[in-house]
Enzyme design. Sequence first.
Site, mmCIF file in Angstrom:
data_model
loop_
_atom_site.group_PDB
_atom_site.id
_atom_site.type_symbol
_atom_site.label_atom_id
_atom_site.label_comp_id
_atom_site.label_asym_id
_atom_site.label_seq_id
_atom_site.Cartn_x
_atom_site.Cartn_y
_atom_site.Cartn_z
ATOM 1 N N LEU A 254 46.882 7.565 -19.679
ATOM 2 C CA LEU A 254 46.487 6.558 -19.140
ATOM 3 C C LEU A 254 45.112 6.809 -20.144
ATOM 4 O O LEU A 254 44.224 7.704 -20.327
ATOM 5 C CB LEU A 254 45.435 7.322 -18.012
ATOM 6 C CG LEU A 254 46.893 7.034 -16.605
ATOM 7 C CD1 LEU A 254 48.300 7.591 -16.758
ATOM 8 C CD2 LEU A 254 46.375 7.821 -15.373
ATOM 9 N N GLY A 255 44.748 5.953 -21.071
ATOM 10 C CA GLY A 255 44.077 5.327 -21.962
ATOM 11 C C GLY A 255 42.582 4.590 -20.924
ATOM 12 O O GLY A 255 42.301 4.897 -20.177
ATOM 13 N N ARG B 26 44.018 0.861 -21.220
ATOM 14 C CA ARG B 26 44.461 0.403 -19.792
ATOM 15 C C ARG B 26 45.898 2.292 -20.255
ATOM 16 O O ARG B 26 45.655 2.793 -20.474
ATOM 17 C CB ARG B 26 46.162 -1.138 -21.096
ATOM 18 C CG ARG B 26 46.399 -0.533 -22.844
ATOM 19 C CD ARG B 26 47.157 -0.851 -23.211
ATOM 20 N NE ARG B 26 47.328 -0.846 -24.452
ATOM 21 C CZ ARG B 26 48.287 -1.311 -25.491
ATOM 22 N NH1 ARG B 26 49.034 -2.127 -24.826
ATOM 23 N NH2 ARG B 26 48.355 -1.161 -26.570
ATOM 24 N N ASP C 10 43.929 12.946 -25.231
ATOM 25 C CA ASP C 10 44.865 12.299 -26.009
ATOM 26 C C ASP C 10 44.755 12.175 -27.925
ATOM 27 O O ASP C 10 45.212 12.337 -28.484
ATOM 28 C CB ASP C 10 43.457 10.611 -25.623
ATOM 29 C CG ASP C 10 43.069 10.679 -26.062
ATOM 30 O OD1 ASP C 10 41.931 11.576 -26.205
ATOM 31 O OD2 ASP C 10 41.902 9.411 -26.393
ATOM 32 N N ARG C 11 43.169 12.985 -27.657
ATOM 33 C CA ARG C 11 43.131 13.742 -29.145
ATOM 34 C C ARG C 11 43.830 15.204 -29.270
ATOM 35 O O ARG C 11 44.548 14.664 -30.927
ATOM 36 C CB ARG C 11 41.240 14.370 -28.757
ATOM 37 C CG ARG C 11 40.570 12.738 -29.423
ATOM 38 C CD ARG C 11 39.226 13.483 -29.371
ATOM 39 N NE ARG C 11 39.126 13.891 -30.444
ATOM 40 C CZ ARG C 11 37.619 15.079 -30.783
ATOM 41 N NH1 ARG C 11 36.314 14.375 -28.815
ATOM 42 N NH2 ARG C 11 37.197 15.089 -31.152
#
EC number: 2.7.1.33
Length: 252
Positions: free
Chosen positions: A7-8, A11, A102-103
């Site tokens: 989940l960015g 999008r 995410d990183r």
Amino acid sequence: MRLLLDLGNTRLKWALREGSQWREQGAVAWNEDVALVLHEAWRDLAIPADVFGASVVDGAREAQIAAVASTCFARTTTWLRTPAQACGVRNAYAEPGRLGVDRFLGMVAARAEGLAPCVLAGVGTALTLDALDADGRHLGGLIAPGPQLMQQSLLGATARVLVDRPGQVLDAADNTPDAVASGCWQAAAALVERFVAHMSEPLGGSPQLILGGGDAEALAPLIAHPARLSQDSVLRGLSVWSDAHTSIEQAP
């Protein structure tokens, strides 16, 4: 078989993974009818044994996606929250959860694929930079606006910087649209180059530069350093983490 969710900011990306194979993949932008798109995309999928997710968005959207997964597959979504250490990567943050998941997963994927020592650049809404040494130690990083967000911020905060068309990236522009595009994209490239240069000694020489995110391909030619393009690093890292998580849960 596992359903993996990324989940960015812009999008949601998903993938169905079985063993080492990616069976199905898809994406949906947040400005679409996300629930409807996912119901249609997942309607004929094989039912996964587990659902794992990584998210940089708000709890309401996480709950929405978890509800769709529950309706479609009768599965509960397990969300990864950034840990201090996992899968051979050690988080540099004193408060580990402050590092974007995410990183962290990008570093997990890079280490699992034998790419460390490296600098990872995520080029999207934000421009994120992280240094990962050969032993999986995160040396810290930087966060800045991505090149497109830089342009939007500049145009939104100034009265006389007006553009009537998309600009081209040039060494020196003689009109405002090209000047805005050139300044923002070159600023992003320069920050990446500076970070790589400053982290080279701590990383033991000439680290590999890995570019990911929606604007990575556009930024790569502007950077005066060889770069490796990486797609779906969050999903790949999430796959590594979910394997480890499941193994721990199944251990006697």
